[in-house]
Design a protein around this motif. Structure first.
Motif, PDB file in Angstrom:
ATOM      1  N   ARG A  46      15.447 -42.790  44.915  1.00 43.62           N
ATOM      2  CA  ARG A  46      16.653 -43.318  45.565  1.00 43.62           C
ATOM      3  C   ARG A  46      16.294 -44.430  46.547  1.00 43.62           C
ATOM      4  NH1 ARG A  46      20.091 -45.718  46.755  1.00 43.62           N
ATOM      5  NH2 ARG A  46      22.078 -45.290  47.761  1.00 43.62           N
ATOM      6  N   LEU A  47      15.263 -44.235  47.342  1.00 43.32           N
ATOM      7  CA  LEU A  47      14.918 -45.205  48.375  1.00 43.32           C
ATOM      8  C   LEU A  47      14.385 -46.512  47.793  1.00 43.32           C
ATOM      9  CD1 LEU A  47      13.278 -42.694  50.839  1.00 43.32           C
ATOM     10  CD2 LEU A  47      15.291 -44.087  51.350  1.00 43.32           C
ATOM     11  N   THR A  48      13.799 -46.458  46.603  1.00 46.71           N
ATOM     12  CA  THR A  48      13.294 -47.674  45.967  1.00 46.71           C
ATOM     13  C   THR A  48      14.315 -48.278  45.003  1.00 46.71           C
ATOM     14  OG1 THR A  48      12.224 -46.315  44.263  1.00 46.71           O
ATOM     15  CG2 THR A  48      10.876 -46.964  46.153  1.00 46.71           C
ATOM     16  N   GLU A  49      15.542 -47.762  45.029  1.00 47.05           N
ATOM     17  CA  GLU A  49      16.629 -48.256  44.170  1.00 47.05           C
ATOM     18  C   GLU A  49      16.229 -48.200  42.694  1.00 47.05           C
ATOM     19  OE1 GLU A  49      19.474 -48.851  45.327  1.00 47.05           O
ATOM     20  OE2 GLU A  49      19.259 -49.356  47.436  1.00 47.05           O
ATOM     21  N   SER A  50      15.565 -47.125  42.300  1.00 51.80           N
ATOM     22  CA  SER A  50      15.044 -47.022  40.937  1.00 51.80           C
ATOM     23  C   SER A  50      15.889 -46.145  40.021  1.00 51.80           C
ATOM     24  CB  SER A  50      13.618 -46.444  40.974  1.00 51.80           C
ATOM     25  OG  SER A  50      12.769 -47.208  41.797  1.00 51.80           O
ATOM     26  N   GLY A  51      16.872 -45.463  40.565  1.00 48.82           N
ATOM     27  CA  GLY A  51      17.563 -44.417  39.816  1.00 48.82           C
ATOM     28  C   GLY A  51      18.378 -44.891  38.635  1.00 48.82           C
ATOM     29  N   LEU A  52      18.716 -46.187  38.590  1.00 42.49           N
ATOM     30  CA  LEU A  52      19.529 -46.694  37.482  1.00 42.49           C
ATOM     31  C   LEU A  52      18.703 -47.469  36.469  1.00 42.49           C
ATOM     32  CD1 LEU A  52      22.666 -47.898  39.493  1.00 42.49           C
ATOM     33  CD2 LEU A  52      22.336 -45.742  38.272  1.00 42.49           C
ATOM     34  N   SER A  53      17.386 -47.408  36.598  1.00 48.87           N
ATOM     35  CA  SER A  53      16.539 -48.207  35.715  1.00 48.87           C
ATOM     36  C   SER A  53      16.523 -47.694  34.278  1.00 48.87           C
ATOM     37  CB  SER A  53      15.109 -48.250  36.265  1.00 48.87           C
ATOM     38  OG  SER A  53      14.591 -46.940  36.397  1.00 48.87           O
ATOM     39  N   ILE A  54      16.798 -46.412  34.080  1.00 50.53           N
ATOM     40  CA  ILE A  54      16.907 -45.848  32.731  1.00 50.53           C
ATOM     41  C   ILE A  54      18.383 -45.593  32.480  1.00 50.53           C
ATOM     42  CG2 ILE A  54      16.214 -43.990  31.187  1.00 50.53           C
ATOM     43  CD1 ILE A  54      13.717 -43.607  32.847  1.00 50.53           C
ATOM     44  N   ARG A  90      19.051 -59.689  39.921  1.00 52.40           N
ATOM     45  CA  ARG A  90      19.058 -60.774  38.934  1.00 52.40           C
ATOM     46  C   ARG A  90      17.795 -61.629  39.107  1.00 52.40           C
ATOM     47  NH1 ARG A  90      22.709 -62.561  35.471  1.00 52.40           N
ATOM     48  NH2 ARG A  90      22.645 -64.733  34.763  1.00 52.40           N
ATOM     49  N   GLY A  91      17.119 -61.913  38.001  1.00 53.86           N
ATOM     50  CA  GLY A  91      15.869 -62.663  38.066  1.00 53.86           C
ATOM     51  C   GLY A  91      14.641 -61.796  38.203  1.00 53.86           C
ATOM     52  N   MET A  92      14.816 -60.472  38.256  1.00 53.55           N
ATOM     53  CA  MET A  92      13.676 -59.557  38.357  1.00 53.55           C
ATOM     54  C   MET A  92      12.721 -59.762  37.173  1.00 53.55           C
ATOM     55  SD  MET A  92      13.781 -55.365  38.166  1.00 53.55           S
ATOM     56  CE  MET A  92      14.034 -55.022  39.913  1.00 53.55           C
ATOM     57  N   SER A  93      11.442 -59.684  37.436  1.00 55.53           N
ATOM     58  CA  SER A  93      10.450 -59.804  36.373  1.00 55.53           C
ATOM     59  C   SER A  93      10.304 -58.482  35.623  1.00 55.53           C
ATOM     60  CB  SER A  93       9.100 -60.210  36.958  1.00 55.53           C
ATOM     61  OG  SER A  93       8.583 -59.154  37.763  1.00 55.53           O
ATOM     62  N   LEU A  94       9.679 -58.562  34.466  1.00 60.18           N
ATOM     63  CA  LEU A  94       9.434 -57.344  33.699  1.00 60.18           C
ATOM     64  C   LEU A  94       8.523 -56.394  34.473  1.00 60.18           C
ATOM     65  CD1 LEU A  94       9.750 -55.695  31.115  1.00 60.18           C
ATOM     66  CD2 LEU A  94       7.837 -56.984  30.137  1.00 60.18           C
ATOM     67  N   ASP A  95       7.537 -56.936  35.189  1.00 57.66           N
ATOM     68  CA  ASP A  95       6.651 -56.085  35.989  1.00 57.66           C
ATOM     69  C   ASP A  95       7.418 -55.383  37.103  1.00 57.66           C
ATOM     70  OD1 ASP A  95       4.412 -56.618  34.498  1.00 57.66           O
ATOM     71  OD2 ASP A  95       3.726 -58.254  35.770  1.00 57.66           O
ATOM     72  N   GLY A  96       8.355 -56.093  37.721  1.00 55.27           N
ATOM     73  CA  GLY A  96       9.191 -55.468  38.739  1.00 55.27           C
ATOM     74  C   GLY A  96      10.043 -54.354  38.159  1.00 55.27           C
ATOM     75  N   PHE A  97      10.558 -54.579  36.957  1.00 53.45           N
ATOM     76  CA  PHE A  97      11.344 -53.539  36.293  1.00 53.45           C
ATOM     77  C   PHE A  97      10.485 -52.324  35.989  1.00 53.45           C
ATOM     78  CE2 PHE A  97      12.537 -51.628  32.177  1.00 53.45           C
ATOM     79  CZ  PHE A  97      13.721 -51.037  32.572  1.00 53.45           C
ATOM     80  N   LYS A  98       9.257 -52.552  35.552  1.00 53.39           N
ATOM     81  CA  LYS A  98       8.369 -51.429  35.243  1.00 53.39           C
ATOM     82  C   LYS A  98       8.151 -50.542  36.470  1.00 53.39           C
ATOM     83  CE  LYS A  98       5.740 -53.559  31.467  1.00 53.39           C
ATOM     84  NZ  LYS A  98       4.410 -54.032  31.018  1.00 53.39           N
ATOM     85  N   THR A  99       8.081 -51.150  37.647  1.00 51.38           N
ATOM     86  CA  THR A  99       7.870 -50.378  38.868  1.00 51.38           C
ATOM     87  C   THR A  99       9.007 -49.394  39.099  1.00 51.38           C
ATOM     88  OG1 THR A  99       6.592 -52.162  39.888  1.00 51.38           O
ATOM     89  CG2 THR A  99       7.552 -50.510  41.362  1.00 51.38           C
ATOM     90  N   ILE A 100      10.244 -49.885  39.016  1.00 50.87           N
ATOM     91  CA  ILE A 100      11.368 -48.984  39.256  1.00 50.87           C
ATOM     92  C   ILE A 100      11.546 -48.020  38.089  1.00 50.87           C
ATOM     93  CG2 ILE A 100      12.511 -50.601  40.814  1.00 50.87           C
ATOM     94  CD1 ILE A 100      14.477 -51.270  38.557  1.00 50.87           C
ATOM     95  N   TRP A 105      11.427 -42.505  35.587  1.00 50.89           N
ATOM     96  CA  TRP A 105      10.831 -41.734  34.492  1.00 50.89           C
ATOM     97  C   TRP A 105      10.067 -40.524  35.043  1.00 50.89           C
ATOM     98  CZ3 TRP A 105       5.775 -40.498  33.078  1.00 50.89           C
ATOM     99  CH2 TRP A 105       5.628 -39.959  31.794  1.00 50.89           C
ATOM    100  N   SER A 106       9.328 -40.720  36.129  1.00 54.88           N
ATOM    101  CA  SER A 106       8.588 -39.614  36.742  1.00 54.88           C
ATOM    102  C   SER A 106       9.534 -38.538  37.238  1.00 54.88           C
ATOM    103  CB  SER A 106       7.723 -40.132  37.900  1.00 54.88           C
ATOM    104  OG  SER A 106       6.781 -41.067  37.453  1.00 54.88           O
ATOM    105  N   HIS A 107      10.660 -38.963  37.814  1.00 54.98           N
ATOM    106  CA  HIS A 107      11.646 -38.004  38.304  1.00 54.98           C
ATOM    107  C   HIS A 107      12.202 -37.168  37.155  1.00 54.98           C
ATOM    108  CE1 HIS A 107      14.634 -36.244  40.852  1.00 54.98           C
ATOM    109  NE2 HIS A 107      15.644 -36.837  40.243  1.00 54.98           N
ATOM    110  N   ARG A 108      12.538 -37.830  36.069  1.00 47.58           N
ATOM    111  CA  ARG A 108      13.086 -37.105  34.925  1.00 47.58           C
ATOM    112  C   ARG A 108      12.025 -36.216  34.269  1.00 47.58           C
ATOM    113  NH1 ARG A 108      17.588 -40.859  31.806  1.00 47.58           N
ATOM    114  NH2 ARG A 108      18.429 -41.894  33.659  1.00 47.58           N
ATOM    115  N   LEU A 109      10.787 -36.687  34.220  1.00 48.62           N
ATOM    116  CA  LEU A 109       9.726 -35.871  33.636  1.00 48.62           C
ATOM    117  C   LEU A 109       9.496 -34.608  34.457  1.00 48.62           C
ATOM    118  CD1 LEU A 109       7.553 -35.746  31.385  1.00 48.62           C
ATOM    119  CD2 LEU A 109       5.958 -36.737  33.045  1.00 48.62           C
ATOM    120  N   LEU A 110       9.506 -34.746  35.790  1.00 47.62           N
ATOM    121  CA  LEU A 110       9.353 -33.573  36.644  1.00 47.62           C
ATOM    122  C   LEU A 110      10.513 -32.602  36.456  1.00 47.62           C
ATOM    123  CD1 LEU A 110       8.008 -34.650  40.159  1.00 47.62           C
ATOM    124  CD2 LEU A 110       7.151 -32.808  38.706  1.00 47.62           C
TER     125      LEU A 110
END
Length: 363
Positions: A46-54, A90-100, A105-110
Motif C-alpha cells: 500500500r505504501l509503495t502504491e503497488s496494489g493495483l499493479s496486477i 504516466r511515463g513509468m518505465s518497465l523497470d519501475g513497473f517491475k518494482t511495484i 505479487w509477493s503479497h498475493r503469493l504470501l
C-alpha cells in the motif's frame, strides 16, 4: 521409595492427546506468524502504491510471475489501461513497473501461502484424529474467514481499476481488519491450548471482561488506521498534540450526511484515529492499575503492565511517524506495532480467561 522415584511418579504422564494439543498449538502459532508477515507486506504494498499493479485475479495461474520480456510487456500494457497509470505514473518505465509488480505479487503469493500453511496441516490433523471435537468448528471458521479474505482482497483491488487512482478506503480498512481478526482468532485458539496452571490465581471477572473489550478496541483502532491509510490522512495535519492548531479542530463534521465524516473526511478520520489511541492507552492503564490492586504481584498483573507498555510504545511510534510525515520505514514499524499490540491484547486476555478444559473434559 526414593525421592527421585517419588518425583517421577508425581509428574503427569505425557499423553498422546497432550502431544496433539502441543502440535496443534505450535502449528497455529506458525500460521499467525505467516499472517503477521502477510499484513506487513500488504502494508508495504500500500505504501509503495503497488496494489493495483496486477490488474487480474488469477488464483491459480497467478502464482507464476512473468517469465519473459513479452509477458512482462503484456502485464505492463494491462496496467497502462487503469486510471492510476494515466493520472499518477504516466511515463513509468518497465523497470519501475517491475518494482511495484513484485510487491503485489509477493503479497498475493504470501496470501496463497497462508492458505496452504493452514489447510494442509488442518487436513492432516483432522484425518489422523488429532483434533479434539471442540476445535473443529473453530478451525473451520478460521478457514472460512481465510477464503472470505481472499475474495475481499480482490473486491478491494477492483475498486481502483476503473474510476479511481487508488483502492476504496472502505474496502482497504475492511481487508486489513479481516486479516487482523484472523490473526487474533488464531492466537486466541493457540493460546487456549496452553497447559493449565492449576496453581494460578484466577483473574477477577471484571478484568476478564475488560481484557476482551481491549481486544475489540485494538481491532477498532486498526480499522481506523486502515481508513487513515486509504485516505492518506497521515500526510496532512502533521502536528501533535494539536491537530490543525487545536485539540478539537473545526471542520470535523463539514460533510453531509453526518456519517460520511467518519469515513471520508480526512480531518475527522485522523482525529478519530488519535482519539482511539488515547482511549486504548487509557483503558490499558486502568486495566493494569486495577489488576495490580486486586491481584498484586501475579502473572495477570504483570501481563497487564506489560500490555500498557506495549501500547505506550506503539503510541510513541505513531506520533513519530505522523511528525515525520509517514516515511516508509516508520510507517511499516507502526503497522507492525499495531499487530504486536493486537497480539499482546489477545494473549493477555486469553491468559485471564484460562486455557481450554483438560483434554478429557474438552467439549
Amino acid at each position: 521409595m526414593s525421592s527421585l522415584a517419588y518425583r517421577l511418579e508425581r509428574q503427569p504422564a505425557t499423553t498422546a492427546a497432550a502431544r496433539n494439543r502441543r502440535a496443534v498449538r505450535l502449528w497455529l502459532y506458525a500460521v499467525a506468524l505467516v499472517v503477521f508477515a502477510l499484513v506487513l507486506v500488504g502494508g508495504a504494498t500500500r505504501l509503495t502504491e503497488s496494489g493495483l499493479s496486477i490488474t487480474e485475479w488469477k488464483p491459480i495461474h497467478g502464482v507464476v510471475p512473468p517469465l519473459s520480456a513479452a509477458e512482462w510487456q503484456e502485464e505492463f500494457e494491462l496496467y497502462k489501461r487503469i486510471p492510476q497509470y494515466e493520472q499518477m505514473n504516466r511515463g513509468m518505465s518497465l523497470d519501475g513497473f517491475k518494482t511495484i509488480y513484485w510487491w503485489e505479487w509477493s503479497h498475493r503469493l504470501l496470501a496463497r501461502g497462508v492458505g496452504f500453511v493452514f489447510a494442509l496441516p488442518l487436513a492432516f490433523f483432522w484425518l489422523t484424529g488429532r483434533l479434539e471435537p471442540f476445535l473443529k468448528p473453530r478451525l473451520l471458521g478460521l478457514l472460512c474467514l481465510g477464503g472470505l479474505q481472499g475474495a475481499v482482497g480482490w473486491w478491494m483491488v477492483a475498486s481502483g481499476l476503473s474510476e479511481r487512482t487508488e483502492v476504496s478506503q472502505y474496502r482497504l480498512a475492511t481487508h486489513l481488519t479481516i486479516a487482523c481478526v484472523i490473526f487474533a482468532a488464531t492466537l486466541w485458539v493457540a493460546r487456549g491450548l496452553t497447559p493449565r496452571d492449576a496453581a494460578a490465581r484466577p483473574a477477577p471477572a471484571a478484568s476478564r471482561r475488560l481484557s476482551v473489550a481491549i481486544v475489540v478496541m485494538a481491532l477498532c483502532q486498526i480499522y481506523l488506521g486502515g481508513l487513515v491509510a486509504g485516505l492518506r490522512a497521515g500526510l496532512i495535519y502533521n502536528t501533535w498534540p494539536l491537530i490543525d492548531g487545536a485539540i478539537v479542530p473545526s471542520g470535523l463534521f463539514s460533510m453531509e450526511p453526518l456519517w460520511r465524516n467518519f469515513f471520508e473526511n480526512v480531518l475527522t478520520v485522523q482525529f478519530m484515529h488519535r482519539c482511539g489511541a488515547y482511549l486504548l492507552l487509557g483503558a490499558t492503564l486502568v486495566h493494569a492499575l486495577a489488576l495490580w490492586r486486586m491481584v498484586p504481584a501475579t502473572r495477570h498483573a504483570g501481563g497487564a503492565g506489560l500490555l500498557f507498555l506495549v501500547v505506550l510504545a506503539q503510541a510513541a511510534i505513531g506520533i513519530t511517524t505522523l511528525l515525520m510525515v509517514v516515511p516508509l520505514d516508520l510507517a511499516l514499524m507502526h503497522q507492525a506495532g499495531g499487530l504486536i499490540v493486537l497480539a499482546a491484547t489477545v494473549v493477555h486476555a486469553r491468559s485471564l480467561w484460562g486455557s481450554y478444559p483438560a483434554v478429557s473434559a474438552a467439549a
